[in-house]
Design a protein around this motif. Structure first.
Motif, PDB file in Angstrom:
ATOM      1  N   ARG A 112     -36.087  36.981 -77.705  1.00 33.82           N
ATOM      2  CA  ARG A 112     -35.269  37.257 -76.466  1.00 33.82           C
ATOM      3  C   ARG A 112     -33.823  36.906 -76.913  1.00 33.82           C
ATOM      4  O   ARG A 112     -33.524  35.670 -77.357  1.00 33.82           O
ATOM      5  N   ARG A 164     -25.398  38.167 -70.871  1.00 31.45           N
ATOM      6  CA  ARG A 164     -25.658  38.685 -69.677  1.00 31.45           C
ATOM      7  C   ARG A 164     -25.212  40.014 -69.695  1.00 31.45           C
ATOM      8  O   ARG A 164     -24.438  40.341 -70.050  1.00 31.45           O
ATOM      9  N   SER A 171     -30.117  40.884 -63.895  1.00 31.71           N
ATOM     10  CA  SER A 171     -30.532  39.586 -64.377  1.00 31.71           C
ATOM     11  C   SER A 171     -32.093  39.647 -64.930  1.00 31.71           C
ATOM     12  O   SER A 171     -32.314  38.909 -66.078  1.00 31.71           O
ATOM     13  N   ASN A 230     -32.877  38.614 -69.012  1.00 32.70           N
ATOM     14  CA  ASN A 230     -33.837  37.707 -69.490  1.00 32.70           C
ATOM     15  C   ASN A 230     -34.802  38.508 -70.352  1.00 32.70           C
ATOM     16  O   ASN A 230     -35.329  37.844 -71.302  1.00 32.70           O
TER      17      ASN A 230
END
Length: 529
Positions: free
Chosen positions: A109, A118, A122, A126
């Motif tokens: 990740r 970002r 959202s 992630n």
């Protein structure tokens, strides 16, 4: 028949000759040279460097034309050209070295390595993996945020890019829709810096370019002592070829380095491609990276649009994006390649492993028909494809320099609200692009981007709430419509659209949403006047 094709040797399969035509044999040095000279001459390309490696031998490594039409100097095999997006393959190889060292996982990740990463969604932020940075399937639209990268010069930073990503609209399906992206390769460059402790430029220079012995290849700024053999970008105007000076190599690192900022010669690019063909093994027998890493870079990840016309032209069945490379089958053979496009500079690099074939084309003018003609004219003979005059073919598609046609202008959009010119002036802010100012100058309404000085132009009323924005720098070919609206609180909002179908997708005006800054506010004071 053109002399190039008439002089070539053909091999015809009797049973299929009438249907498929003659099959081309690999090019000779003379045929390749003659063809390149013809393409550059007819397409008015001032200079190019071409390199071909085939079955253990260099067929051609040489320059054509001049580096600069205003102070002509012959291009040679060591002349430096901007690589544009062919840089992306170096970035993915650099990441591969970090994977081999155990510092990175392709499926790791991104937020685990860069906690401040970002996007506008959202969940996607992630879930986003390292491989997603490299495969143009992020959910962002084509060229999203590219207005932070060009036109150059501008004052955006890599931190601006990192912060701006969260404000770009997610308009596509994550991991489903292909949409070409540059900003996420800049994130990949920051990932390399974070994990290695070196800048992106230093890591690539020390860990990739130096071990390969590349003396004419730079991940960062070109040193002063190497600038004597640097090709300058050009554009074709009505009066002829001119040097596109704002795009000359600078002395400082640039924001888009990891996405398209390298300079290299055709000779050194050929060395790089040979290392890839050899599975990561250098000419001295030492290993730079594993064959497994090389194969991972070339593994298809994202399907790309593949029309029936292209399938017929390429004799293929699929077209996909890998890691910094495009992969497709052409006439029964796998071709791994990538183009590069910046204002005044075009590039192309390709390998065909089954043929032990590598090809490089570097040009100092943005000439679509010329690049495509060189790609197909140089590559196709090695694939056993039927002969064709590819220059004529692409000139029919794109037109010749003498037949340049103005792209279709789009209809002016419908305005949302009445706004007099007197109310329009002031400071406006977009959350990722930053500030613009609209002001009067000598009786003319003007528009200026504070961080991108070439984006300065004149506003002319087109209809209620709509203005045509014409840039002072006419080389941009990117005029726009500006549309006024109001928020629920009554604040003045400005959006934009491209004015022509010919506008490059990197001018992503449609992603902009400017809100007027209150006069006398801290925001206005910080922006200056």
């Amino acid at each position: 028949m053109n002399r190039f094709f008439a002089s070539a040797t053909f091999v015809c399969v009797f049973a299929f000759a009438l249907l498929a035509g003659c099959q081309r044999e690999p090019l000779s040095h003379s045929d390749a040279k003659t063809y390149v000279e013809r393409v550059l001459r007819e397409e008015q390309v001032p200079g190019a460097a071409v390199a071909i490696w085939h079955q253990g031998e260099p067929l051609l490594v040489r320059g054509f034309g001049v580096t600069n039409v205003e102070s002509p100097k012959a291009v040679d095999g060591d002349t430096l050209f901007k690589l544009a997006s062919t840089t992306k393959a170096f970035t993915t190889a650099a990441l591969g070295l970090l994977v081999e060292e155990g510092k990175l996982e392709w499926d790791g990740r991104v937020v685990d390595y860069l906690p401040n990463f970002r996007l506008g969604d959202s969940w996607i932020s992630n879930e986003f993996r390292v491989v997603d940075l490299l495969t143009h399937r992020s959910g962002l639209g084509p060229g999203a945020g590219d207005l932070m990268l060009w036109p150059q010069p501008n004052t955006y930073t890599r931190m601006d890019v990192m912060n701006g990503l969260a404000h770009l609209p997610v308009t596509r399906s994550f991991r489903a829709d292909y949409a070409y992206d540059n900003l996420l390769y800049i994130v990949a460059g920051e990932l390399i810096a974070e994990l290695s402790g070196l800048s992106y430029e230093d890591f690539v220079q020390q860990r990739l370019l130096a071990p390969m012995g590349l003396q004419n290849c730079y991940a960062g700024p070109v040193p002063s002592d190497a600038r004597d053999n640097l090709a300058d970008p050009h554009r074709l105007e009505d009066a002829g070829l001119v040097v596109d000076t704002p795009n000359l190599a600078g002395h400082e690192p640039i924001v888009l380095a990891a996405a398209g900022g390298m300079h290299c010669s055709a000779g050194d690019m050929l060395t790089w491609l040979r290392v890839l063909l050899n599975g990561g093994v250098l000419a001295n027998g030492e290993r730079l990276f594993s064959e497994q890493t090389r194969d991972r870079l070339w593994r298809p990840e994202t399907l790309m649009p593949f029309s029936s016309e292209r399938a017929a032209r390429d004799g293929g069945h699929f077209y996909a994006y890998a890691l910094g490379w495009r992969v497709q089958d052409m006439h029964g053979k796998k071709v791994i390649h990538h183009t590069g496009s910046l204002s005044g500079m075009y590039a192309w690099a390709a390998v065909v492993p089954e043929e032990d074939l590598a090809l490089v084309v570097l040009m100092n003018r943005s000439a679509g028909a010329a690049r495509q003609a060189l790609i197909y004219g140089l590559l196709k003979p090695y694939l056993g494809a039927p002969e064709r005059d590819w220059l004529a073919y692409f000139q029919d598609l794109y037109g010749t320099p003498a037949e340049a046609v103005e792209p279709e202008e789009l209809t002016a959009p419908v305005g949302f609200t009445q706004v007099p010119d007197t109310e329009l002036t002031g400071l406006y802010r977009d959350p990722w692009f930053g500030d613009i100012r609209i002001f009067w100058e000598s009786g003319t309404l003007r528009w200026r981007a504070l961080k991108s000085p070439r984006l300065t132009g004149t506003l002319t009323s087109a209809s209620e709430g709509v203005w045509a924005l014409h840039w002072d720098d006419r080389s941009l070919n990117a005029d726009a419509w500006m549309i006024a609206d109001r928020s629920e609180t009554g604040a003045l909002l400005l959006t934009m659209q491209a004015k022509s179908r010919g506008t490059d997708f990197s001018y992503d005006f449609h992603d902009l949403r400017f809100e007027k800054v209150q006069r006398g506010s801290r925001v206005e004071a910080a922006a200056g006047h």
